[in-house]
Enzyme design. Structure first.
Site, PDB file in Angstrom:
ATOM      1  N   HIS A  37       0.843  -1.206   0.000  1.00  0.00           N
ATOM      2  CA  HIS A  37       0.000   0.000   0.000  1.00  0.00           C
ATOM      3  C   HIS A  37       0.876   1.253   0.000  1.00  0.00           C
ATOM      4  CE1 HIS A  37      -3.389  -2.432   2.105  1.00  0.00           C
ATOM      5  NE2 HIS A  37      -3.807  -2.145   0.889  1.00  0.00           N
ATOM      6  N   CYS A  41      -2.820   0.208   9.686  1.00  0.00           N
ATOM      7  CA  CYS A  41      -3.782  -0.806   9.233  1.00  0.00           C
ATOM      8  C   CYS A  41      -4.778  -1.198  10.328  1.00  0.00           C
ATOM      9  CB  CYS A  41      -3.042  -2.064   8.785  1.00  0.00           C
ATOM     10  SG  CYS A  41      -1.626  -1.768   7.724  1.00  0.00           S
TER      11      CYS A  41
HETATM   12  N1  GLY Z   1      -2.412  -9.024   5.012  1.00  0.00           N
HETATM   13  C1  GLY Z   1      -2.925  -7.741   4.733  1.00  0.00           C
HETATM   14  C2  GLY Z   1      -3.282  -7.582   3.332  1.00  0.00           C
HETATM   15  O1  GLY Z   1      -2.660  -8.191   2.483  1.00  0.00           O
HETATM   16  O2  GLY Z   1      -4.202  -6.876   3.000  1.00  0.00           O
END
Ligand code: GLY
Length: 264
Positions: A169, A256
């Site tokens: 991300h 996250c």
């Molecule tokens: N394990 C977090 C993701 O890949 O979105």
């Protein structure tokens, strides 16, 4: 948005499920230990609460192994919340699980809803002046365009930026420290996406520490990265270190694990 980009009254988290051992990962570096992850998660929630915020802890969702990473399910702005469409097929259903909680708190909740649109909250950095979105393996042009139209209605400008190749991300590689300051890896900052911002560079070899959060007066920062931590302390931030070894096995970090907002 100035201080509204890092001062919040609320956060939402979700406790890790036993199925977290099946969570997505780019590289297998070992199975996450649920008990250790639960202890880290409890410390994380306590650190959020210590700032005076209300933290809503949602129960585990065993059908969704990655559901502890709630940030990917929504974008929360002062004017309203936007329910995302995660680009990982196993995560798409997590967004609908989050919607009722945000509908209870916000007057306005909108949705990314087109079949072709995909976007995850981990690719979105809200600063004091704009909404930055990185296109990635999880976030596509249609998702960004749909979000841009929604946030424009609320008076925000959205700018598409660069997510380095192979990085999950956009926020895997950067964090907001205050309205005009970001913590960033050199590989991301080299793209020029933070021109006009003050940039604190992650120390070489500590790239995994780039994902932190500023939450009210605290910076929650992953334990084990002393040179970058010292840079933040020297810059005047109140750093709280939180264990992240188990989430890191799933490419997860501080941002996250929560949605952070002041409901409007
Ligand atoms: N394990 C977090 C993701 O890949 O979105």
């Amino acid at each position: 948005m100035t201080d509204a980009s890092f001062r919040f009254t609320h956060a939402v988290t979700r406790q890790p499920a036993a199925s977290i051992t099946s969570g997505l990962r780019a590289v297998d570096t070992g199975t996450p230990d649920l008990a250790v992850m639960q202890a880290h998660h409890a410390a994380y929630v306590a650190a959020l609460r210590a700032t005076g915020a209300t933290v809503i802890e949602l129960p585990p969702l065993s059908a969704f192994p990655d559901s502890v990473f709630v940030e990917d399910t929504a974008l929360c702005l002062p004017q309203g919340a936007v329910i995302m469409r995660p680009g990982a097929p196993s995560r798409l259903g997590e967004a609908a699980e989050m919607a009722p909680t945000l509908e209870d708190l916000y007057t306005t909740v909108r949705r990314i809803e087109r079949h072709e649109s995909f976007i995850e909250g981990g690719d979105i950095l809200v600063t004091g002046r704009e909404v930055l979105v990185g296109r990635s393996a999880r976030t596509n042009a249609a998702g960004i365009a749909e979000l841009a139209a929604i946030v424009a209605d609320w008076g925000h400008s959205l700018r598409e930026v660069f997510t380095p190749p192979g990085v999950l991300h956009f926020k895997t590689d950067c964090s907001l420290m205050d309205a005009d300051t970001v913590l960033s890896t050199d590989r991301l900052a080299a793209s020029g996406c933070f021109a006009g911002y003050r940039v604190i560079a992650v120390a070489e070899g500590e790239e995994a520490s780039a994902n932190a959060i500023r939450f009210n007066d605290a910076v929650l920062f992953p334990a084990g990265f002393p040179r970058t931590r010292d840079r933040l302390v020297d810059a005047g931030y109140a750093v709280t270190e939180i264990g992240n070894s188990e989430c890191a096995k799933l490419d997860g970090g501080m941002s996250c694990l929560s949605l952070r907002f002041t409901p409007g």
